[in-house]
Design a protein around this motif. Structure first.
Motif, PDB file in Angstrom:
ATOM      1  N   ALA A 238     -16.761   4.520   0.484  1.00 28.41           N
ATOM      2  CA  ALA A 238     -15.303   4.586   0.450  1.00 28.41           C
ATOM      3  C   ALA A 238     -14.823   5.916   1.024  1.00 28.41           C
ATOM      4  O   ALA A 238     -13.829   5.966   1.756  1.00 28.41           O
ATOM      5  N   VAL A 239     -15.523   6.989   0.707  1.00 22.37           N
ATOM      6  CA  VAL A 239     -15.164   8.302   1.263  1.00 22.37           C
ATOM      7  C   VAL A 239     -15.374   8.300   2.771  1.00 22.37           C
ATOM      8  O   VAL A 239     -14.580   8.864   3.532  1.00 22.37           O
ATOM      9  N   ASP A 240     -16.449   7.648   3.227  1.00 22.82           N
ATOM     10  CA  ASP A 240     -16.676   7.503   4.665  1.00 22.82           C
ATOM     11  C   ASP A 240     -15.466   6.857   5.338  1.00 22.82           C
ATOM     12  O   ASP A 240     -14.995   7.318   6.387  1.00 22.82           O
ATOM     13  N   ARG A 241     -14.953   5.795   4.729  1.00 17.76           N
ATOM     14  CA  ARG A 241     -13.819   5.077   5.321  1.00 17.76           C
ATOM     15  C   ARG A 241     -12.566   5.952   5.338  1.00 17.76           C
ATOM     16  O   ARG A 241     -11.783   5.901   6.304  1.00 17.76           O
ATOM     17  N   MET A 242     -12.363   6.737   4.311  1.00 18.01           N
ATOM     18  CA  MET A 242     -11.210   7.647   4.294  1.00 18.01           C
ATOM     19  C   MET A 242     -11.251   8.599   5.478  1.00 18.01           C
ATOM     20  O   MET A 242     -10.247   8.802   6.181  1.00 18.01           O
ATOM     21  N   LEU A 243     -12.407   9.181   5.691  1.00 17.45           N
ATOM     22  CA  LEU A 243     -12.546  10.173   6.757  1.00 17.45           C
ATOM     23  C   LEU A 243     -12.533   9.520   8.141  1.00 17.45           C
ATOM     24  O   LEU A 243     -11.988  10.084   9.098  1.00 17.45           O
ATOM     25  N   GLU A 244     -13.114   8.337   8.248  1.00 19.59           N
ATOM     26  CA  GLU A 244     -13.069   7.619   9.530  1.00 19.59           C
ATOM     27  C   GLU A 244     -11.632   7.274   9.899  1.00 19.59           C
ATOM     28  O   GLU A 244     -11.224   7.402  11.062  1.00 19.59           O
TER      29      GLU A 244
ATOM     30  N   LEU B 190      -8.329   3.468  -5.562  1.00 20.37           N
ATOM     31  CA  LEU B 190      -8.641   4.760  -6.154  1.00 20.37           C
ATOM     32  C   LEU B 190      -7.361   5.587  -6.248  1.00 20.37           C
ATOM     33  O   LEU B 190      -6.284   5.135  -5.866  1.00 20.37           O
ATOM     34  N   GLY B 191      -7.491   6.792  -6.749  1.00 24.89           N
ATOM     35  CA  GLY B 191      -6.353   7.693  -6.840  1.00 24.89           C
ATOM     36  C   GLY B 191      -6.648   8.996  -6.120  1.00 24.89           C
ATOM     37  O   GLY B 191      -7.808   9.388  -5.938  1.00 24.89           O
ATOM     38  N   ALA B 192      -5.592   9.690  -5.711  1.00 20.34           N
ATOM     39  CA  ALA B 192      -5.758  10.961  -5.007  1.00 20.34           C
ATOM     40  C   ALA B 192      -4.547  11.841  -5.260  1.00 20.34           C
ATOM     41  O   ALA B 192      -3.458  11.365  -5.603  1.00 20.34           O
TER      42      ALA B 192
ATOM     43  N   LEU C 103      -3.600   7.044   2.084  1.00 25.49           N
ATOM     44  CA  LEU C 103      -3.344   5.601   2.137  1.00 25.49           C
ATOM     45  C   LEU C 103      -4.646   4.810   1.995  1.00 25.49           C
ATOM     46  O   LEU C 103      -4.673   3.759   1.351  1.00 25.49           O
ATOM     47  N   THR C 104      -5.717   5.316   2.588  1.00 28.43           N
ATOM     48  CA  THR C 104      -7.008   4.640   2.440  1.00 28.43           C
ATOM     49  C   THR C 104      -7.466   4.665   0.990  1.00 28.43           C
ATOM     50  O   THR C 104      -8.056   3.698   0.494  1.00 28.43           O
ATOM     51  N   VAL C 105      -7.181   5.766   0.306  1.00 29.14           N
ATOM     52  CA  VAL C 105      -7.518   5.861  -1.118  1.00 29.14           C
ATOM     53  C   VAL C 105      -6.881   4.716  -1.896  1.00 29.14           C
ATOM     54  O   VAL C 105      -7.528   4.067  -2.732  1.00 29.14           O
ATOM     55  N   VAL C 106      -5.606   4.442  -1.632  1.00 32.31           N
ATOM     56  CA  VAL C 106      -4.918   3.349  -2.321  1.00 32.31           C
ATOM     57  C   VAL C 106      -5.583   2.021  -1.979  1.00 32.31           C
ATOM     58  O   VAL C 106      -5.792   1.169  -2.845  1.00 32.31           O
TER      59      VAL C 106
ATOM     60  N   LEU D 139       0.830  -1.193   0.000  1.00 30.84           N
ATOM     61  CA  LEU D 139       0.000   0.000   0.000  1.00 30.84           C
ATOM     62  C   LEU D 139       0.875   1.257   0.000  1.00 30.84           C
ATOM     63  O   LEU D 139       0.626   2.205  -0.748  1.00 30.84           O
ATOM     64  N   VAL D 140       1.906   1.261   0.837  1.00 32.56           N
ATOM     65  CA  VAL D 140       2.801   2.421   0.915  1.00 32.56           C
ATOM     66  C   VAL D 140       3.523   2.623  -0.412  1.00 32.56           C
ATOM     67  O   VAL D 140       3.638   3.752  -0.923  1.00 32.56           O
ATOM     68  N   ARG D 141       4.031   1.532  -0.991  1.00 29.21           N
ATOM     69  CA  ARG D 141       4.783   1.653  -2.242  1.00 29.21           C
ATOM     70  C   ARG D 141       3.907   2.106  -3.408  1.00 29.21           C
ATOM     71  O   ARG D 141       4.384   2.760  -4.336  1.00 29.21           O
ATOM     72  N   ARG D 142       2.619   1.773  -3.364  1.00 30.40           N
ATOM     73  CA  ARG D 142       1.718   2.142  -4.461  1.00 30.40           C
ATOM     74  C   ARG D 142       1.207   3.581  -4.350  1.00 30.40           C
ATOM     75  O   ARG D 142       0.656   4.107  -5.316  1.00 30.40           O
ATOM     76  N   ARG D 143       1.389   4.185  -3.202  1.00 25.27           N
ATOM     77  CA  ARG D 143       0.866   5.548  -3.029  1.00 25.27           C
ATOM     78  C   ARG D 143       1.648   6.534  -3.879  1.00 25.27           C
ATOM     79  O   ARG D 143       2.857   6.613  -3.840  1.00 25.27           O
ATOM     80  N   ARG D 144       0.934   7.281  -4.696  1.00 32.11           N
ATOM     81  CA  ARG D 144       1.521   8.351  -5.490  1.00 32.11           C
ATOM     82  C   ARG D 144       0.432   9.372  -5.799  1.00 32.11           C
ATOM     83  O   ARG D 144      -0.770   9.079  -5.669  1.00 32.11           O
ATOM     84  N   MET D 145       0.855  10.564  -6.191  1.00 30.08           N
ATOM     85  CA  MET D 145      -0.116  11.600  -6.526  1.00 30.08           C
ATOM     86  C   MET D 145      -0.677  11.360  -7.933  1.00 30.08           C
ATOM     87  O   MET D 145       0.082  11.242  -8.895  1.00 30.08           O
ATOM     88  N   ILE D 146      -2.001  11.276  -8.014  1.00 33.54           N
ATOM     89  CA  ILE D 146      -2.692  11.049  -9.282  1.00 33.54           C
ATOM     90  C   ILE D 146      -3.292  12.372  -9.747  1.00 33.54           C
ATOM     91  O   ILE D 146      -4.062  13.010  -9.014  1.00 33.54           O
ATOM     92  N   ARG D 147      -2.949  12.768 -10.956  1.00 27.92           N
ATOM     93  CA  ARG D 147      -3.381  14.074 -11.466  1.00 27.92           C
ATOM     94  C   ARG D 147      -4.385  13.980 -12.611  1.00 27.92           C
ATOM     95  O   ARG D 147      -4.702  14.988 -13.232  1.00 27.92           O
TER      96      ARG D 147
END
Length: 210
Positions: free
Chosen positions: A25-31, A137-139, A130-133, A6-14
């Motif tokens: 999924a957005v609920d889980r990000m914020l939680e 999804l991308g962020a 990290l939750t986005v990954v 998960l950490v290695r896959r995290r990158r900024m998606i434009r």
């Protein structure tokens, strides 16, 4: 997904396609963001959730300098169906540390070695990323131009006690050109870790490849 993956896959998606994002999924990000560390358990953060087309459009209108319009930098970002704006409250920390168990009743900012209200909100933002990954999804985390913050506040009724530290677009990844910044390469452990003493013998040995 394993945490290391998960950490290695995290990158900024434009760049995003226009598929909607599952609200759960957005609920889980914020939680998950609420589990970030915070000094004195002050929890002086807030998150503006913009997940309708009208709200996202208002965000871009408020945060874009007049006359700039859609440019190459923001074109792909604007397709994201969700924007989360993390905000920090310095006042919440000054108030918390004025309580009896802390005793900083003068609320003097000089007592703080760093703006922990921003640092803690940044750590909460990383948990969102990290939750986005984990949600496949991308962020992208980016800043709101300082001169546009008043317009952002007015557009969304943000109180003066909260300051946006940035914004996070969330959506389904689309083919994306690599950022020119990536040409710098990722610094290695030997470049950033100083064990025991900065510039000590161990660092010199590493620099010689021994």
């Amino acid at each position: 997904m394993e945490f290391a993956d998960l950490v290695r896959r995290r990158r900024m998606i434009r760049n995003y396609d226009e598929r909607p994002v599952d609200p759960a999924a957005v609920d889980r990000m914020l939680e998950n963001a609420l589990h970030a560390p915070s000094a004195g358990f002050s929890q002086g953060w807030a998150f503006l959730r913009l997940d309708t087309a009208d709200d996202v459009a208002r965000f871009w209108a408020a945060s874009t300098p007049p006359g700039q319009g859609v440019d190459a930098w923001s074109e792909g970002l604007r397709r994201a169906p969700v924007v989360i704006v993390p905000m920090s409250s310095k006042q919440a920390y000054l108030d918390r540390y004025a309580e009896p168990d802390k005793g900083w009743t003068d609320r003097d900012e000089k007592r703080w070695p760093a703006p922990y209200w921003d640092i803690d909100t940044g750590m909460a933002s990383l948990l969102i990323l990290l939750t986005v990954v984990d949600e496949d999804l991308g962020a992208c985390f980016f800043g709101i131009p300082p001169e546009r913050v008043p317009a952002f506040r007015e557009a969304f009724g943000v109180p003066a006690t909260f300051d946006p530290i940035g914004a996070i677009t969330v959506g389904h990844r689309a083919p994306d050109r690599r950022s020119p910044s990536l040409k710098r390469g990722r610094r290695g452990l030997d470049d950033v870790v100083h064990r025991g003493h900065w510039g000590g013998p161990l660092d010199h040995q590493r620099s010689r490849g021994s």
